[in-house]
Design an enzyme around this catalytic site. Sequence first.
Site, PDB file in Angstrom:
ATOM      1  N   TYR A 143      -2.820  -0.472 -78.051  1.00  0.00           N
ATOM      2  CA  TYR A 143      -2.822  -1.854 -78.158  1.00  0.00           C
ATOM      3  C   TYR A 143      -1.440  -2.126 -78.202  1.00  0.00           C
ATOM      4  O   TYR A 143      -0.722  -2.014 -79.267  1.00  0.00           O
ATOM      5  CB  TYR A 143      -3.395  -2.461 -79.398  1.00  0.00           C
ATOM      6  CG  TYR A 143      -3.846  -3.810 -79.618  1.00  0.00           C
ATOM      7  CD1 TYR A 143      -3.493  -4.746 -78.652  1.00  0.00           C
ATOM      8  CD2 TYR A 143      -4.437  -4.306 -80.513  1.00  0.00           C
ATOM      9  CE1 TYR A 143      -3.316  -6.090 -78.629  1.00  0.00           C
ATOM     10  CE2 TYR A 143      -4.399  -5.720 -80.840  1.00  0.00           C
ATOM     11  CZ  TYR A 143      -4.175  -6.333 -79.881  1.00  0.00           C
ATOM     12  OH  TYR A 143      -4.104  -7.849 -80.026  1.00  0.00           O
ATOM     13  N   LYS A 171      -4.945  -1.768 -74.149  1.00  0.00           N
ATOM     14  CA  LYS A 171      -5.090  -3.437 -74.217  1.00  0.00           C
ATOM     15  C   LYS A 171      -3.565  -3.947 -74.320  1.00  0.00           C
ATOM     16  O   LYS A 171      -2.762  -3.987 -75.038  1.00  0.00           O
ATOM     17  CB  LYS A 171      -5.769  -3.749 -75.457  1.00  0.00           C
ATOM     18  CG  LYS A 171      -5.897  -5.226 -76.004  1.00  0.00           C
ATOM     19  CD  LYS A 171      -6.868  -5.371 -77.045  1.00  0.00           C
ATOM     20  CE  LYS A 171      -6.646  -6.566 -77.843  1.00  0.00           C
ATOM     21  NZ  LYS A 171      -7.000  -7.917 -77.342  1.00  0.00           N
TER      22      LYS A 171
HETATM   23  N1  LIG Z   1      -5.738  -9.837 -80.707  1.00  0.00           N
HETATM   24  C1  LIG Z   1      -7.356  -9.997 -80.858  1.00  0.00           C
HETATM   25  C2  LIG Z   1      -7.855 -10.184 -79.681  1.00  0.00           C
HETATM   26  C3  LIG Z   1      -7.629 -11.636 -78.977  1.00  0.00           C
HETATM   27  O1  LIG Z   1      -8.236 -12.494 -79.085  1.00  0.00           O
HETATM   28  C4  LIG Z   1      -7.766  -8.963 -81.701  1.00  0.00           C
HETATM   29  O2  LIG Z   1      -6.949  -7.899 -81.314  1.00  0.00           O
HETATM   30  O3  LIG Z   1      -8.478  -9.006 -82.319  1.00  0.00           O
END
Ligand SMILES: N[C@@H](CC=O)C(=O)O
Length: 305
Positions: A143, A171
């Site tokens: 992420y 992500k």
């Molecule tokens: N950043 C959020 C998702 C975005 O809406 C998450 O990681 O839960």
Amino acid sequence: MSTSTDLGGVVVATPLPYVADGAAPAGLAVDYDRYAEHCRWLVDNGCHGVGPNGSLGEYSSLTDEERRRVARTAVEAVRGDGIVVVGVHGVGWHQAKHWAELAAEDGADGVLCLPPTIYRANRGEVVAHYEAVASVGLPVMVYNNPYDTKVDLTPDLLAELAQIDNVVAVKEFSGDVRRVSAIREAAPGLAVIAGADDVTVEALLMGATGWFAGFPNVFPAESVALYELARAGDLAEARRRYEPLLAAFRWDSRTEFVQAIKLGMELVGRYGGPCRPPRGPLTPEHDAQVREAMARAVAAVRGGA
Ligand SMILES: N[C@@H](CC=O)C(=O)O
């Protein structure tokens, strides 16, 4: 149903419904039944999966027991009809690996993991962090959220992370849509997932294979339709549907994104509810801005505009 091994598709980062309960932390208890119903509603509306225990899921406000039960609730709710990608973010590798082990025991399909959250890890430390999480054996979506972690998973660093067994996707939340092509060049085997709602169509058009963010909680069926149009390269129709949603979607990247998405859910007749402190309610000004953005989005969705 998604059987994706790259954790692609529309996987919805889910918020948590809280109800007043004097015995719970901050006087707010997780309503697990309502959470299960919401996860089920998302997959019944075509979403390819759910992501419990992300930042939208207020994971950092949960007790360990609550955090595990949230993940289990999601798995039980969608089993067989979608994938569950559990947030395993931790201050260091030990905690992240621990949460990944529990996710594996509980039947998750994959995990979403930030770099160490408590300090600015260097390159070698980031690699070691993901090696530890990936050693558990579940597919790992790394992420990139340099605003929260102060670590930027650049295309060059992602190319190194993609060499780790089980690291399958990123992500991408930097907001820099140029990253999609750069990552695909640097790490061709790594799936790029649009990680913020307001870059989704741009990212999908350039080869992202998934969308993992918050506003599909408000507009699940419309989000899946938009995803399919963009994946098919139908730019004209995707843009026609996307533009009226953008003012709302931009809230996904703002500090008050949890409150904004919960208000968005309320405005389409779903339960949003409060957040656990220290998150407070929206200011009147922000509340009005979300309502205005949502009015445009809802009118477009309902009118088929
Ligand atoms: N950043 C959020 C998702 C975005 O809406 C998450 O990681 O839960």
